[in-house]
Design a protein around this motif. Structure first.
Motif, PDB file in Angstrom:
ATOM      1  N   GLU A  26       7.664  -6.270   9.055  1.00  0.00           N
ATOM      2  CA  GLU A  26       9.041  -6.428   8.579  1.00  0.00           C
ATOM      3  C   GLU A  26       9.199  -7.764   7.858  1.00  0.00           C
ATOM      4  N   VAL A  27       9.874  -7.722   6.721  1.00  0.00           N
ATOM      5  CA  VAL A  27      10.147  -8.940   5.963  1.00  0.00           C
ATOM      6  C   VAL A  27      11.380  -9.617   6.546  1.00  0.00           C
ATOM      7  N   ARG A  28      11.258 -10.907   6.827  1.00  0.00           N
ATOM      8  CA  ARG A  28      12.357 -11.689   7.401  1.00  0.00           C
ATOM      9  C   ARG A  28      12.652 -12.867   6.480  1.00  0.00           C
ATOM     10  N   PHE A  29      13.934 -13.250   6.430  1.00  0.00           N
ATOM     11  CA  PHE A  29      14.364 -14.370   5.596  1.00  0.00           C
ATOM     12  C   PHE A  29      14.972 -15.448   6.486  1.00  0.00           C
ATOM     13  N   THR A  30      14.533 -16.673   6.304  1.00  0.00           N
ATOM     14  CA  THR A  30      15.090 -17.780   7.082  1.00  0.00           C
ATOM     15  C   THR A  30      15.917 -18.676   6.167  1.00  0.00           C
ATOM     16  N   LEU A  31      17.097 -19.017   6.644  1.00  0.00           N
ATOM     17  CA  LEU A  31      17.988 -19.928   5.932  1.00  0.00           C
ATOM     18  C   LEU A  31      18.320 -21.146   6.779  1.00  0.00           C
ATOM     19  N   LEU A  32      18.077 -21.050   8.092  1.00  0.00           N
ATOM     20  CA  LEU A  32      18.416 -22.137   9.016  1.00  0.00           C
ATOM     21  C   LEU A  32      17.265 -23.132   9.093  1.00  0.00           C
ATOM     22  N   GLY A  33      17.008 -23.754   7.967  1.00  0.00           N
ATOM     23  CA  GLY A  33      15.854 -24.613   7.740  1.00  0.00           C
ATOM     24  C   GLY A  33      15.401 -24.348   6.316  1.00  0.00           C
ATOM     25  N   PRO A  34      14.123 -24.522   5.991  1.00  0.00           N
ATOM     26  CA  PRO A  34      13.659 -24.139   4.653  1.00  0.00           C
ATOM     27  C   PRO A  34      13.837 -22.641   4.421  1.00  0.00           C
ATOM     28  N   LEU A  35      14.136 -22.263   3.177  1.00  0.00           N
ATOM     29  CA  LEU A  35      14.191 -20.846   2.839  1.00  0.00           C
ATOM     30  C   LEU A  35      12.765 -20.299   2.843  1.00  0.00           C
ATOM     31  N   GLU A  36      12.540 -19.301   3.668  1.00  0.00           N
ATOM     32  CA  GLU A  36      11.235 -18.664   3.747  1.00  0.00           C
ATOM     33  C   GLU A  36      11.402 -17.153   3.684  1.00  0.00           C
ATOM     34  N   VAL A  37      10.369 -16.495   3.153  1.00  0.00           N
ATOM     35  CA  VAL A  37      10.301 -15.040   3.133  1.00  0.00           C
ATOM     36  C   VAL A  37       9.051 -14.685   3.931  1.00  0.00           C
ATOM     37  N   ARG A  38       9.229 -14.320   5.182  1.00  0.00           N
ATOM     38  CA  ARG A  38       8.102 -14.195   6.104  1.00  0.00           C
ATOM     39  C   ARG A  38       7.794 -12.732   6.434  1.00  0.00           C
ATOM     40  N   ARG A  39       6.489 -12.464   6.422  1.00  0.00           N
ATOM     41  CA  ARG A  39       6.002 -11.163   6.900  1.00  0.00           C
ATOM     42  C   ARG A  39       4.629 -11.389   7.510  1.00  0.00           C
ATOM     43  N   GLY A  40       4.450 -10.911   8.737  1.00  0.00           N
ATOM     44  CA  GLY A  40       3.175 -11.099   9.396  1.00  0.00           C
ATOM     45  C   GLY A  40       2.796 -12.555   9.587  1.00  0.00           C
ATOM     46  N   GLY A  41       3.818 -13.426   9.755  1.00  0.00           N
ATOM     47  CA  GLY A  41       3.554 -14.834   9.981  1.00  0.00           C
ATOM     48  C   GLY A  41       3.247 -15.635   8.739  1.00  0.00           C
ATOM     49  N   VAL A  42       3.324 -15.021   7.558  1.00  0.00           N
ATOM     50  CA  VAL A  42       3.026 -15.704   6.287  1.00  0.00           C
ATOM     51  C   VAL A  42       4.302 -15.832   5.471  1.00  0.00           C
ATOM     52  N   ASP A  43       4.482 -16.996   4.831  1.00  0.00           N
ATOM     53  CA  ASP A  43       5.650 -17.239   3.987  1.00  0.00           C
ATOM     54  C   ASP A  43       5.312 -16.887   2.541  1.00  0.00           C
ATOM     55  N   TYR A  44       6.066 -15.965   1.964  1.00  0.00           N
ATOM     56  CA  TYR A  44       5.835 -15.518   0.588  1.00  0.00           C
ATOM     57  C   TYR A  44       6.946 -15.969  -0.362  1.00  0.00           C
ATOM     58  N   ALA A  45       7.702 -16.967   0.011  1.00  0.00           N
ATOM     59  CA  ALA A  45       8.790 -17.431  -0.860  1.00  0.00           C
ATOM     60  C   ALA A  45       8.208 -18.014  -2.145  1.00  0.00           C
ATOM     61  N   PRO A  46       8.867 -17.795  -3.271  1.00  0.00           N
ATOM     62  CA  PRO A  46       8.367 -18.380  -4.532  1.00  0.00           C
ATOM     63  C   PRO A  46       8.394 -19.895  -4.474  1.00  0.00           C
ATOM     64  N   SER A  47       7.476 -20.524  -5.183  1.00  0.00           N
ATOM     65  CA  SER A  47       7.384 -21.986  -5.162  1.00  0.00           C
ATOM     66  C   SER A  47       8.153 -22.645  -6.308  1.00  0.00           C
ATOM     67  N   THR A  48       8.453 -21.896  -7.368  1.00  0.00           N
ATOM     68  CA  THR A  48       9.189 -22.468  -8.495  1.00  0.00           C
ATOM     69  C   THR A  48      10.630 -22.764  -8.062  1.00  0.00           C
ATOM     70  N   PRO A  49      11.104 -24.016  -8.210  1.00  0.00           N
ATOM     71  CA  PRO A  49      12.413 -24.400  -7.649  1.00  0.00           C
ATOM     72  C   PRO A  49      13.577 -23.513  -8.076  1.00  0.00           C
ATOM     73  N   LYS A  50      13.693 -23.208  -9.370  1.00  0.00           N
ATOM     74  CA  LYS A  50      14.836 -22.418  -9.830  1.00  0.00           C
ATOM     75  C   LYS A  50      14.781 -20.981  -9.315  1.00  0.00           C
ATOM     76  N   ILE A  51      13.582 -20.421  -9.225  1.00  0.00           N
ATOM     77  CA  ILE A  51      13.464 -19.052  -8.728  1.00  0.00           C
ATOM     78  C   ILE A  51      13.769 -19.017  -7.232  1.00  0.00           C
ATOM     79  N   LEU A  52      13.352 -20.050  -6.512  1.00  0.00           N
ATOM     80  CA  LEU A  52      13.676 -20.143  -5.093  1.00  0.00           C
ATOM     81  C   LEU A  52      15.181 -20.280  -4.898  1.00  0.00           C
ATOM     82  N   GLN A  53      15.816 -21.058  -5.762  1.00  0.00           N
ATOM     83  CA  GLN A  53      17.272 -21.232  -5.701  1.00  0.00           C
ATOM     84  C   GLN A  53      17.984 -19.917  -6.004  1.00  0.00           C
ATOM     85  N   LEU A  54      17.481 -19.184  -6.983  1.00  0.00           N
ATOM     86  CA  LEU A  54      18.031 -17.864  -7.309  1.00  0.00           C
ATOM     87  C   LEU A  54      17.896 -16.919  -6.117  1.00  0.00           C
ATOM     88  N   LEU A  55      16.731 -16.919  -5.493  1.00  0.00           N
ATOM     89  CA  LEU A  55      16.520 -16.072  -4.321  1.00  0.00           C
ATOM     90  C   LEU A  55      17.508 -16.422  -3.212  1.00  0.00           C
TER      91      LEU A  55
END
Length: 280
Positions: A26-55
């Motif tokens: 299951e894909v999980r999103f964390t906002l209570l700290g750094p924005l992360e897109v986690r699945r299977g213990g791995v963070d797949y959030a984009p690294s480009t600042p503007k795209i991360l901000q858009l997400l």
């Protein structure tokens, strides 16, 4: 009839469900700290600042349409580029690519949908840590209303344990996300105070004194925290220390803000004074 035991079991079961780990796929999103897109213990959030901000903008409104104008306001505030809509479309394209490359959805356009006049990220609110935080808050309030203070404290503690740092800590927030983070921080402060209140009422006043001294030191004008420290000290047989806390707070409020402590603190102070008066 629904007994106190039934109520306790129900609240405990709800708390366990709220804090249960998510399935591995299951894909999980964390906002209570750094924005992360986690699945299977791995963070797949984009690294480009503007795209991360858009997400982040899309994640904060799960399953809802986010207006293009709101996205532009957040990403560029008062200084958008001349080709702002074309640039936004490019960011959307790269975000969809990120979704596909990491297998977060079979089709990026199915997850991130264009719906004029904006975009929708088709995710369930239950995939967000802020959703779990809100559920635990509510469970704590329900337990508190039922005078089950230890259970309320447990729920509030679980809610606070979801935090790993300042909200959206890895994003340079614009005006929209800045307002969102201010609201989250206020909710965290409220939950912390409710947790302390529940623990005082459950008889843990002595254990709270050190934490409350630290909190009041970092928040020297916070009357609610000072009041809780005074109550914890008073219930621990340290009435004179509680009165010292009041006098120091009063001096700081009058010197820096020109105001007296709130009515609730003044009543608490008078009660502490009256406890030391000899019986007549």
């Amino acid at each position: 009839m629904y007994s106190d035991s039934n109520l306790s079991d129900g609240l405990t079961g709800a708390l366990d469900r709220a804090t249960a780990p998510a399935p591995e796929d299951e894909v999980r999103f964390t906002l209570l700290g750094p924005l992360e897109v986690r699945r299977g213990g791995v963070d797949y959030a984009p690294s480009t600042p503007k795209i991360l901000q858009l997400l982040a903008m899309l994640v904060t409104q799960p399953g809802k349409m986010v207006h293009t104008d709101s996205l532009i306001e957040e990403l560029w505030a008062s200084s958008p580029p001349r080709s702002v809509r074309a640039t936004l479309h490019t960011y959307i394209y790269h975000l969809r690519r990120c979704i596909i490359q990491h297998g977060l959805a079979a089709d990026g356009e199915d997850l991130l949908v264009r719906k004029p006049p904006g975009y929708i990220l088709r995710i369930d609110p239950a995939q967000l840590d802020v959703h779990a935080f809100a559920r635990l808050q509510q469970q704590g309030r329900e337990a508190q209303r039922a005078n089950r203070h230890a259970e309320a404290a447990r729920a509030y503690r679980a809610a606070l344990d979801l935090w790993s740092g300042p909200p959206l800590a890895n994003i340079h927030c614009g005006p929209v996300l800045s307002a969102y983070t201010v609201d989250l921080l206020e909710q965290r402060r409220s939950t912390l105070r409710m947790r302390i209140e529940a623990e005082i009422n459950s008889g843990k006043h002595l254990e709270l004194i050190g934490e409350l001294r630290s909190l009041t030191s970092g928040n020297p004008l916070d009357e609610a925290l000072h009041g809780q420290l005074m109550r914890a000290l008073g219930r621990s047989g340290r009435r004179s220390d509680a009165m010292v806390v009041y006098r120091r707070l009063r001096a700081k409020l009058t010197d820096e803000l020109g105001v007296e402590p709130c009515d609730e603190l003044q009543v608490l102070h008078r009660n502490l004074l009256s406890e030391g008066e000899p019986a007549t």
